[in-house]
Design a protein around this motif. Structure first.
Motif, PDB file in Angstrom:
ATOM      1  N   THR A  94      -9.840   0.852  -7.344  1.00 37.29           N
ATOM      2  CA  THR A  94      -9.307   1.356  -8.748  1.00 37.29           C
ATOM      3  C   THR A  94      -8.769   2.878  -8.496  1.00 37.29           C
ATOM      4  OG1 THR A  94     -11.000   1.699  -9.723  1.00 37.29           O
ATOM      5  CG2 THR A  94     -10.462  -0.451 -10.255  1.00 37.29           C
ATOM      6  N   GLN A  95      -7.984   3.225  -9.287  1.00 40.32           N
ATOM      7  CA  GLN A  95      -7.283   4.393  -9.410  1.00 40.32           C
ATOM      8  C   GLN A  95      -8.571   5.599  -9.441  1.00 40.32           C
ATOM      9  OE1 GLN A  95      -4.328   5.093  -8.569  1.00 40.32           O
ATOM     10  NE2 GLN A  95      -4.653   7.404  -8.595  1.00 40.32           N
ATOM     11  N   SER A  96      -9.548   5.156 -10.164  1.00 42.29           N
ATOM     12  CA  SER A  96     -10.589   6.396 -10.572  1.00 42.29           C
ATOM     13  C   SER A  96     -11.365   6.228  -9.000  1.00 42.29           C
ATOM     14  CB  SER A  96     -11.422   5.947 -11.625  1.00 42.29           C
ATOM     15  OG  SER A  96     -11.933   4.702 -11.565  1.00 42.29           O
ATOM     16  N   GLU A  97     -11.553   5.104  -8.663  1.00 44.11           N
ATOM     17  CA  GLU A  97     -12.427   5.044  -7.326  1.00 44.11           C
ATOM     18  C   GLU A  97     -11.747   5.535  -6.316  1.00 44.11           C
ATOM     19  OE1 GLU A  97     -14.795   0.815  -8.124  1.00 44.11           O
ATOM     20  OE2 GLU A  97     -12.829   0.694  -7.204  1.00 44.11           O
ATOM     21  N   ILE A  98     -10.375   5.472  -6.105  1.00 52.05           N
ATOM     22  CA  ILE A  98      -9.689   6.262  -5.029  1.00 52.05           C
ATOM     23  C   ILE A  98      -9.838   7.802  -5.060  1.00 52.05           C
ATOM     24  CG2 ILE A  98      -7.385   6.601  -4.054  1.00 52.05           C
ATOM     25  CD1 ILE A  98      -6.568   3.831  -4.769  1.00 52.05           C
ATOM     26  N   ILE A  99      -9.819   8.360  -6.433  1.00 50.61           N
ATOM     27  CA  ILE A  99     -10.036   9.620  -6.703  1.00 50.61           C
ATOM     28  C   ILE A  99     -11.400  10.030  -6.057  1.00 50.61           C
ATOM     29  CG2 ILE A  99     -10.200  11.401  -8.330  1.00 50.61           C
ATOM     30  CD1 ILE A  99      -8.258   9.841  -9.826  1.00 50.61           C
ATOM     31  N   GLY A 106     -12.359  13.263   2.062  1.00 46.44           N
ATOM     32  CA  GLY A 106     -11.502  14.668   2.406  1.00 46.44           C
ATOM     33  C   GLY A 106     -10.139  13.870   2.756  1.00 46.44           C
ATOM     34  N   LYS A 107      -9.676  12.779   2.334  1.00 46.28           N
ATOM     35  CA  LYS A 107      -8.316  12.303   2.538  1.00 46.28           C
ATOM     36  C   LYS A 107      -7.503  12.266   1.174  1.00 46.28           C
ATOM     37  CE  LYS A 107     -10.235   8.983   6.249  1.00 46.28           C
ATOM     38  NZ  LYS A 107      -9.435   9.527   7.019  1.00 46.28           N
ATOM     39  N   THR A 108      -6.233  12.240   1.740  1.00 43.02           N
ATOM     40  CA  THR A 108      -5.197  11.924   0.354  1.00 43.02           C
ATOM     41  C   THR A 108      -5.249  10.364  -0.029  1.00 43.02           C
ATOM     42  OG1 THR A 108      -3.218  11.728   1.812  1.00 43.02           O
ATOM     43  CG2 THR A 108      -3.728  13.839   1.391  1.00 43.02           C
ATOM     44  N   GLN A 109      -4.615  10.480  -1.287  1.00 44.88           N
ATOM     45  CA  GLN A 109      -4.493   9.261  -1.978  1.00 44.88           C
ATOM     46  C   GLN A 109      -3.868   8.282  -1.205  1.00 44.88           C
ATOM     47  OE1 GLN A 109      -3.138   9.355  -5.762  1.00 44.88           O
ATOM     48  NE2 GLN A 109      -2.647   7.111  -5.998  1.00 44.88           N
ATOM     49  N   ARG A 110      -2.662   8.617  -0.595  1.00 39.69           N
ATOM     50  CA  ARG A 110      -1.757   7.984   0.400  1.00 39.69           C
ATOM     51  C   ARG A 110      -2.597   7.403   1.482  1.00 39.69           C
ATOM     52  NH1 ARG A 110       3.468   8.380   2.053  1.00 39.69           N
ATOM     53  NH2 ARG A 110       4.277   6.836   3.281  1.00 39.69           N
ATOM     54  N   GLN A 111      -3.298   8.247   2.177  1.00 38.63           N
ATOM     55  CA  GLN A 111      -4.112   7.885   3.395  1.00 38.63           C
ATOM     56  C   GLN A 111      -5.182   6.845   3.038  1.00 38.63           C
ATOM     57  OE1 GLN A 111      -5.627  11.656   4.684  1.00 38.63           O
ATOM     58  NE2 GLN A 111      -3.973  11.962   6.217  1.00 38.63           N
ATOM     59  N   ILE A 112      -5.924   6.879   1.929  1.00 38.03           N
ATOM     60  CA  ILE A 112      -6.810   5.978   1.501  1.00 38.03           C
ATOM     61  C   ILE A 112      -6.179   4.549   0.872  1.00 38.03           C
ATOM     62  CG2 ILE A 112      -8.555   5.325  -0.300  1.00 38.03           C
ATOM     63  CD1 ILE A 112      -9.280   8.477  -0.513  1.00 38.03           C
ATOM     64  N   GLU A 113      -5.189   4.509   0.610  1.00 37.07           N
ATOM     65  CA  GLU A 113      -4.507   3.280   0.019  1.00 37.07           C
ATOM     66  C   GLU A 113      -3.906   2.557   1.394  1.00 37.07           C
ATOM     67  OE1 GLU A 113      -1.354   4.660  -2.589  1.00 37.07           O
ATOM     68  OE2 GLU A 113      -2.603   4.516  -4.182  1.00 37.07           O
ATOM     69  N   THR A 114      -3.403   3.373   2.096  1.00 44.34           N
ATOM     70  CA  THR A 114      -2.994   2.813   3.476  1.00 44.34           C
ATOM     71  C   THR A 114      -4.337   2.299   4.399  1.00 44.34           C
ATOM     72  OG1 THR A 114      -1.260   4.352   3.720  1.00 44.34           O
ATOM     73  CG2 THR A 114      -1.827   3.365   5.692  1.00 44.34           C
ATOM     74  N   TRP A 115      -5.373   3.053   4.363  1.00 43.51           N
ATOM     75  CA  TRP A 115      -6.547   2.593   5.109  1.00 43.51           C
ATOM     76  C   TRP A 115      -7.042   1.104   4.588  1.00 43.51           C
ATOM     77  CZ3 TRP A 115     -11.381   0.712   4.354  1.00 43.51           C
ATOM     78  CH2 TRP A 115     -12.052   0.833   5.524  1.00 43.51           C
ATOM     79  N   PHE A 116      -7.103   1.032   3.254  1.00 43.66           N
ATOM     80  CA  PHE A 116      -7.588  -0.159   2.431  1.00 43.66           C
ATOM     81  C   PHE A 116      -6.568  -1.495   2.918  1.00 43.66           C
ATOM     82  CE2 PHE A 116     -10.523   2.188   0.336  1.00 43.66           C
ATOM     83  CZ  PHE A 116     -11.487   1.607   0.284  1.00 43.66           C
ATOM     84  N   ARG A 117      -5.276  -0.982   2.784  1.00 39.64           N
ATOM     85  CA  ARG A 117      -4.339  -2.094   3.273  1.00 39.64           C
ATOM     86  C   ARG A 117      -4.553  -2.549   4.503  1.00 39.64           C
ATOM     87  NH1 ARG A 117       0.528  -2.056   5.310  1.00 39.64           N
ATOM     88  NH2 ARG A 117       0.943   0.079   5.548  1.00 39.64           N
ATOM     89  N   LEU A 118      -4.552  -1.712   5.538  1.00 35.28           N
ATOM     90  CA  LEU A 118      -4.816  -2.201   7.071  1.00 35.28           C
ATOM     91  C   LEU A 118      -5.850  -2.826   7.038  1.00 35.28           C
ATOM     92  CD1 LEU A 118      -3.550   1.079   8.609  1.00 35.28           C
ATOM     93  CD2 LEU A 118      -2.305  -0.936   8.441  1.00 35.28           C
ATOM     94  N   ARG A 119      -7.044  -2.599   6.399  1.00 33.89           N
ATOM     95  CA  ARG A 119      -8.451  -3.093   6.504  1.00 33.89           C
ATOM     96  C   ARG A 119      -8.394  -4.431   5.862  1.00 33.89           C
ATOM     97  NH1 ARG A 119     -11.800  -5.527   7.670  1.00 33.89           N
ATOM     98  NH2 ARG A 119     -14.124  -4.884   7.951  1.00 33.89           N
TER      99      ARG A 119
END
Length: 405
Positions: A94-99, A106-119
């Motif tokens: 969720t958004q709170s978990e991403i924060i 130490g990653k940006t929101q964009r990097q984390i969302e991209t990592w989960f999509r690729l995973r």
């Protein structure tokens, strides 16, 4: 201890006025017995083993002939903290978990969302696995349909459904119908055993309900000697499943788009006719109405018809999805996804995430280009102004020098 004998009370399984002694008029080989159902378990295990060999040695070369190719997928960069969250907590934070993950990794929101999509894409089944499952089901449904048609087409109840209830329940069971029942029951038990490791599709819950309802339906109809009507139900269902699995096989290959679309249209027509017309008007009408010409209602009569109603409800659910597919194909001119069961549950959401990311990338790219263009124009304008001022200044100095002279 008294519960088990109560289960086999004759008024549960047999019409009024018929006893178990009446059933003993048939020879042991001609009478269905509940203990015969135990054969379904070793048959199910045999189907699981046979399927493993098929998907290991037969399906891959078949897939190459069909042009099946797996998509190239980018792998997510190694990240132990994100991997731990992915495997232990949630695949879609969720958004709170991403924060919280942003501060943790130490990653940006964009990097984390991209990592989960690729995973998530890494865990998606490849086309080779999908093709193997569809090919296995196709060959079983084809063999079962041809065998069922061969052993039923010359039987009187195949053409006249009133024959299904003639002398019921004291009806002899033929050995070929016994094996037809056992093989179908073993196959559906094998699907239930493998459902946790098979591809999880969008109609996963409906598939589980369908498998349980089918197994209960086959088991009860066998014990209650509904053999004749049961064989018709199995034959009717196998007829459209052949076309569905064949359409999937061509869908996973390359260069078979027209063949896949044609098979899907034929499947849609056959499915709608067999499941929404023939099944309720012939099969259910036979069990609800025509059977009452021979015996009065009893517990088994209601239970059997409730199971048929559950199957009919699933037919309506799948018919809605198929009609949505047909609408897209006929009016929008595209047939991109299998609405019935071929699209994985997370595919649409991940495609949406990917689309949003692509739009963000496009926006960033357009902004960069616009910024570069703006800077270039400002630079040209500045240079132009400087040159004009310098030229004007030189002209003014030359004019003053001429006047002084």
């Amino acid at each position: 201890m008294d519960l088990l004998p109560d289960v086999w009370r004759q008024d549960y399984w047999l019409p009024p006025g018929v006893t178990w002694k009446d059933m003993e008029q048939l020879a042991d080989s001609d009478r269905p017995k509940p203990q015969d159902l135990l054969l379904a378990l070793p048959l199910a295990l045999g189907f699981v083993a046979l399927r493993f060999l098929f998907e290991r040695f037969v399906a891959p070369p078949m897939g190459r002939c069909f042009g099946v190719r797996n998509r190239l997928q980018m792998t997510a960069a190694p990240s132990p903290k994100l991997e731990s969250f992915y495997t232990q907590q949630s695949r879609q934070p969720t958004q709170s978990e991403i924060i919280s993950l942003m501060s943790l990794c130490g990653k940006t929101q964009r990097q984390i969302e991209t990592w989960f999509r690729l995973r998530r894409n890494q865990d998606r089944p490849c086309h080779t696995k999908k093709f193997g499952e569809s090919a296995w089901r196709f060959f079983f449904y084809l063999a079962a349909f041809l065998a069922g048609l061969a052993c039923l087409i010359d039987r009187p109840w195949f053409w006249d459904h009133r024959e299904c209830w003639k002398h019921y329940p004291v009806q002899p069971m033929e050995r070929v119908h016994y094996w037809y029942y056992m093989l179908e029951l073993g196959f559906y038990c094998s699907l239930l055993l493998r459902i946790s490791v098979d591809i999880k599709r969008k109609d996963f819950k409906e598939q589980v309900i369908h498998h349980f309802a089918t197994i209960f339906l086959l088991s009860f109809s066998y014990c209650a000697n509904y053999i004749r009507i049961g064989t018709l139900v199995m034959l009717l269902h196998d007829s459209s499943d052949i076309l569905l699995e064949s359409a999937k096989m061509f869908n996973y290959g390359t260069g078979w788009r027209k063949t896949c679309d044609t098979l899907f249209i034929v499947f849609a027509v056959v499915f709608l006719v067999t499941r929404l017309v023939i099944f309720p008007t012939k099969i259910i009408h036979t069990t609800l109405v025509l059977s009452m010409e021979v015996f009065e209602p009893f517990a088994g009569y209601y239970f059997f018809n409730v199971l048929l109603m559950v199957l009919q409800a699933l037919h309506i659910f799948w018919a809605v999805l198929i009609l949505r597919m047909a609408y897209k194909f006929l009016f929008l001119g595209k047939l991109d996804k299998d609405e019935r069961s071929d699209e994985e549950s997370e595919a649409e959401e991940d495609e949406k995430d990917k689309g949003e990311e692509d739009r963000n990338d496009a926006g960033d790219y357009c902004w960069e280009r616009s910024k570069d263009t703006l800077n270039s124009k400002l630079s040209m304008l500045t240079n132009s102004c400087v040159l004009n001022n310098f030229s004007n200044h030189r002209a003014s100095v030359a004019d003053r020098m001429r006047k002084a002279q």
